[in-house]
Design a protein around this motif. Structure first.
Motif, PDB file in Angstrom:
ATOM      1  N   SER A 163      57.790  45.329  29.891  1.00  0.00           N
ATOM      2  CA  SER A 163      56.810  45.480  28.813  1.00  0.00           C
ATOM      3  C   SER A 163      55.557  46.230  29.261  1.00  0.00           C
ATOM      4  N   ALA A 164      55.445  46.490  30.557  1.00  0.00           N
ATOM      5  CA  ALA A 164      54.255  47.183  31.081  1.00  0.00           C
ATOM      6  C   ALA A 164      54.392  48.681  30.857  1.00  0.00           C
ATOM      7  N   ASN A 165      54.092  49.128  29.639  1.00  0.00           N
ATOM      8  CA  ASN A 165      54.170  50.551  29.326  1.00  0.00           C
ATOM      9  C   ASN A 165      52.970  50.955  28.477  1.00  0.00           C
ATOM     10  N   LYS A 166      52.860  52.247  28.216  1.00  0.00           N
ATOM     11  CA  LYS A 166      51.708  52.768  27.490  1.00  0.00           C
ATOM     12  C   LYS A 166      51.607  52.192  26.090  1.00  0.00           C
ATOM     13  N   VAL A 167      52.748  52.013  25.429  1.00  0.00           N
ATOM     14  CA  VAL A 167      52.740  51.535  24.048  1.00  0.00           C
ATOM     15  C   VAL A 167      52.214  50.108  23.980  1.00  0.00           C
ATOM     16  N   ASN A 168      52.727  49.214  24.839  1.00  0.00           N
ATOM     17  CA  ASN A 168      52.262  47.831  24.826  1.00  0.00           C
ATOM     18  C   ASN A 168      50.791  47.728  25.218  1.00  0.00           C
ATOM     19  N   ALA A 169      50.353  48.589  26.142  1.00  0.00           N
ATOM     20  CA  ALA A 169      48.936  48.605  26.509  1.00  0.00           C
ATOM     21  C   ALA A 169      48.081  49.006  25.310  1.00  0.00           C
ATOM     22  N   LEU A 170      48.552  50.010  24.558  1.00  0.00           N
ATOM     23  CA  LEU A 170      47.845  50.446  23.350  1.00  0.00           C
ATOM     24  C   LEU A 170      47.786  49.326  22.321  1.00  0.00           C
ATOM     25  N   LEU A 171      48.923  48.653  22.084  1.00  0.00           N
ATOM     26  CA  LEU A 171      48.980  47.591  21.083  1.00  0.00           C
ATOM     27  C   LEU A 171      48.141  46.395  21.503  1.00  0.00           C
ATOM     28  N   ASN A 172      48.155  46.064  22.803  1.00  0.00           N
ATOM     29  CA  ASN A 172      47.310  44.974  23.298  1.00  0.00           C
ATOM     30  C   ASN A 172      45.844  45.256  23.021  1.00  0.00           C
ATOM     31  N   ARG A 173      45.432  46.469  23.314  1.00  0.00           N
ATOM     32  CA  ARG A 173      44.039  46.867  23.085  1.00  0.00           C
ATOM     33  C   ARG A 173      43.706  46.821  21.596  1.00  0.00           C
ATOM     34  N   HIS A 174      44.639  47.292  20.771  1.00  0.00           N
ATOM     35  CA  HIS A 174      44.438  47.300  19.325  1.00  0.00           C
ATOM     36  C   HIS A 174      44.264  45.878  18.797  1.00  0.00           C
ATOM     37  N   VAL A 175      45.097  44.958  19.282  1.00  0.00           N
ATOM     38  CA  VAL A 175      45.036  43.561  18.846  1.00  0.00           C
ATOM     39  C   VAL A 175      43.699  42.934  19.223  1.00  0.00           C
ATOM     40  N   ILE A 176      43.279  43.121  20.473  1.00  0.00           N
ATOM     41  CA  ILE A 176      42.012  42.547  20.930  1.00  0.00           C
ATOM     42  C   ILE A 176      40.843  43.133  20.147  1.00  0.00           C
ATOM     43  N   ASP A 177      40.900  44.431  19.885  1.00  0.00           N
ATOM     44  CA  ASP A 177      39.818  45.112  19.170  1.00  0.00           C
ATOM     45  C   ASP A 177      39.624  44.555  17.765  1.00  0.00           C
ATOM     46  N   MET A 178      40.707  44.293  17.041  1.00  0.00           N
ATOM     47  CA  MET A 178      40.574  43.892  15.640  1.00  0.00           C
ATOM     48  C   MET A 178      40.550  42.380  15.447  1.00  0.00           C
ATOM     49  N   SER A 179      40.759  41.604  16.506  1.00  0.00           N
ATOM     50  CA  SER A 179      40.794  40.147  16.370  1.00  0.00           C
ATOM     51  C   SER A 179      39.391  39.563  16.264  1.00  0.00           C
ATOM     52  N   ASP A 180      39.281  38.493  15.486  1.00  0.00           N
ATOM     53  CA  ASP A 180      38.028  37.749  15.399  1.00  0.00           C
ATOM     54  C   ASP A 180      37.994  36.630  16.440  1.00  0.00           C
ATOM     55  N   LEU A 181      39.162  36.150  16.837  1.00  0.00           N
ATOM     56  CA  LEU A 181      39.271  35.121  17.862  1.00  0.00           C
ATOM     57  C   LEU A 181      40.506  35.409  18.703  1.00  0.00           C
ATOM     58  N   VAL A 182      40.343  35.476  20.020  1.00  0.00           N
ATOM     59  CA  VAL A 182      41.456  35.703  20.935  1.00  0.00           C
ATOM     60  C   VAL A 182      41.628  34.458  21.805  1.00  0.00           C
ATOM     61  N   LEU A 183      42.778  33.798  21.668  1.00  0.00           N
ATOM     62  CA  LEU A 183      43.094  32.637  22.486  1.00  0.00           C
ATOM     63  C   LEU A 183      43.811  33.134  23.735  1.00  0.00           C
ATOM     64  N   VAL A 184      43.134  33.062  24.875  1.00  0.00           N
ATOM     65  CA  VAL A 184      43.694  33.556  26.131  1.00  0.00           C
ATOM     66  C   VAL A 184      44.177  32.359  26.954  1.00  0.00           C
ATOM     67  N   PHE A 185      45.489  32.207  27.083  1.00  0.00           N
ATOM     68  CA  PHE A 185      46.040  31.131  27.900  1.00  0.00           C
ATOM     69  C   PHE A 185      45.992  31.570  29.364  1.00  0.00           C
ATOM     70  N   CYS A 186      45.392  30.718  30.192  1.00  0.00           N
ATOM     71  CA  CYS A 186      45.035  31.130  31.548  1.00  0.00           C
ATOM     72  C   CYS A 186      46.229  31.368  32.462  1.00  0.00           C
ATOM     73  N   ASP A 187      47.443  30.976  32.030  1.00  0.00           N
ATOM     74  CA  ASP A 187      48.609  31.330  32.845  1.00  0.00           C
ATOM     75  C   ASP A 187      48.821  32.835  32.869  1.00  0.00           C
ATOM     76  N   LEU A 188      48.136  33.536  31.959  1.00  0.00           N
ATOM     77  CA  LEU A 188      48.171  35.004  31.955  1.00  0.00           C
ATOM     78  C   LEU A 188      47.731  35.550  33.317  1.00  0.00           C
ATOM     79  N   PHE A 189      46.723  34.924  33.930  1.00  0.00           N
ATOM     80  CA  PHE A 189      46.141  35.441  35.164  1.00  0.00           C
ATOM     81  C   PHE A 189      46.970  35.092  36.398  1.00  0.00           C
ATOM     82  N   ASP A 190      48.079  34.369  36.200  1.00  0.00           N
ATOM     83  CA  ASP A 190      48.999  34.081  37.302  1.00  0.00           C
ATOM     84  C   ASP A 190      50.060  35.164  37.450  1.00  0.00           C
ATOM     85  N   ALA A 191      50.088  36.106  36.480  1.00  0.00           N
ATOM     86  CA  ALA A 191      51.064  37.198  36.542  1.00  0.00           C
ATOM     87  C   ALA A 191      50.665  38.203  37.615  1.00  0.00           C
ATOM     88  N   GLU A 192      51.609  39.052  38.007  1.00  0.00           N
ATOM     89  CA  GLU A 192      51.329  40.085  39.008  1.00  0.00           C
ATOM     90  C   GLU A 192      50.233  41.014  38.506  1.00  0.00           C
TER      91      GLU A 192
END
Length: 454
Positions: A163-192
């Protein structure tokens, strides 16, 4: 000046917010004033509206790692058992029907009321051919849960090597940009690190927006308040090392207490209103800061190319005259009181249409460049439309490089629109508290509204 009709989208928005949110109802009217200005400049068509730049839904999104914490929370919070695709961006939308339905990504890409409207264009810009594969990246899931009434929840895919590609990076950024609340589960930071570098950079870029809520999942055990505080401090230190310095933290325990999350979600209507008003002000400022300079640069380039071409033609004609003077002597004819003016009129009659033709040819080449520039800047406004509207007869002949609309009248109009948008922000602020001569009144919360996008 042609009158622009109010787009159906704006009409529906005004009706929707009339009983529940007068600030956004007024914002829709300001968007129409902006639409009229952009329509007069050739930037949008009759049925288009700048209000489509931002989703008018309150939006929650989730980011998480490989553990089941994110999906378990979503199912527990919504009171359902969902099985969304782990490799797609899934938009959860309320439905009154008892059964859920999964719709393809094209449903999101084609509907201007939803947050991924025309995202395939942006995808195609960074990855040729991927814009047609929108269904491989997005899906819409309808859910019968009252927790979703009047809002959207976007579940992002679990990060992995595939999933680490340009498209998913673009969509991730788009989601964060337009969201009013982002729930970040901290297991995210355990990834490579290479998988989450882009996500961390985006979080850092938007961290001052107060939209992030970091969730530490210990829902299988019971924890004392002191231990919870220690866990939060530990995570704060860890994220600070990554460059993330702001954001609230929540520790989920076996008590099932989600009061802080509930409080943030209850305030989504207000967050959404501020986001829409921010988009309105940015759209107004974009005309003077981005759109007009881009078209002005294009007009300067076009003018320089057209003038260079006509100078080459003139150079060729001067060479012919000099050759004729050497051969048979013709310069005396230019100074003849009768023949001279006739020759001059003939030259003007030839060079004027020739200049127009050459200018039009160069204009077509510039239009193609403007289309590419518009995609690169991810603008909804038609830069080529303003450019072509600036190619009037006298503008082609005279040394005018300013686009239509670059004048004191337009600048004053833009200033008025900015002031209106700021007044709406102030009105929104006044719903919480307002200044009185003696003291500040007590906090007053605006009534929550159940949105139903028409």
């Amino acid at each position: 000046m042609a009158e622009k009709t109010v787009s159906k989208h704006l009409i529906n928005l005004e009706k929707q917010f009339a009983p529940s949110n007068p600030v956004l109802q007024k914002a829709a009217k300001v968007f129409h004033e902006l639409d009229q200005l952009e329509y007069d400049m050739g930037l949008i068509e009759q049925e288009e509206t700048t209000a489509r730049k931002s989703s008018w839904w309150p939006i929650i999104s989730t980011l998480g790692g490989h553990s089941s914490a994110k999906n378990d929370f979503i199912n527990r919070y919504l009171g359902t058992q969902l099985h969304s695709t782990s490799h797609k961006f899934t938009v959860h939308q309320y439905t009154h029907q008892s059964t859920s339905a999964t719709l393809p990504g094209t449903a999101l890409d084609a509907d201007h009321r939803l947050p991924f409207y025309q995202i395939s264009r942006s995808i195609e810009q960074i990855a040729k051919g991927e814009g047609d594969k929108i269904n491989a990246y997005l899906e819409l899931l309808t859910v019968n849960s009252e927790k979703l009434r009047g809002k959207l929840l976007i579940d992002t895919p679990v990060l992995s090597g595939s999933s680490a590609n340009k498209v998913n990076a673009l969509l991730n950024r788009h989601v964060i940009d337009m969201s009013d609340l982002v729930l970040v589960f901290c297991d995210l930071f355990d990834a490579e690190s290479e998988l989450i570098d882009d996500t961390i950079k985006t979080i850092i870029e938007y961290q001052d927006s107060n939209k992030f809520l970091f969730i530490i999942d210990h829902s299988e055990i019971s924890l004392e308040p002191r231990k919870i505080n220690e866990i939060i401090i530990s995570w704060q230190r860890r994220l600070t090392e990554l460059g993330i310095n702001t954001g609230q933290f929540v520790v989920l325990t076996d008590s099932g207490d989600t009061s802080m999350i509930d409080l943030r979600i209850e305030n989504l209507d207000n967050d959404r209103s501020y986001r829409v008003l921010s988009t309105l002000e940015k759209s107004i400022r974009h005309i003077d800061d981005v759109i007009i300079p881009e078209v002005e640069n294009a007009l300067t380039l076009w003018k320089d190319r057209a003038n260079t071409s006509i100078l080459i033609v003139l150079g060729f004609l001067v060479s012919l005259v000099l050759f004729a003077e050497i051969s048979i002597g013709v310069l005396d004819l230019f100074f003849d009181p009768i023949i001279g003016p006739i020759i001059l009129l003939i030259l003007i009659a030839i060079l004027t249409p020739l200049h127009l033709i050459i200018s039009r040819i160069h204009a077509k080449l510039i239009v193609n460049k403007l289309h590419e520039r518009q995609k690169r800047l991810n603008l909804t406004e038609n830069l080529a439309g303003l450019f072509e509207k600036s190619l009037t007869f006298w503008r082609i002949l005279l040394p005018i490089k300013d686009p239509v609309g670059k004048n004191k009248k337009t600048r004053n109009h833009l200033t008025q629109l900015i002031e209106q948008s700021k007044d709406l922000v102030q009105t929104l602020n006044d719903q919480f508290s307002h200044y009185q001569t003696d003291d500040l009144s007590s906090y007053t919360s605006p009534a929550n509204s159940n949105d139903s996008i028409q």
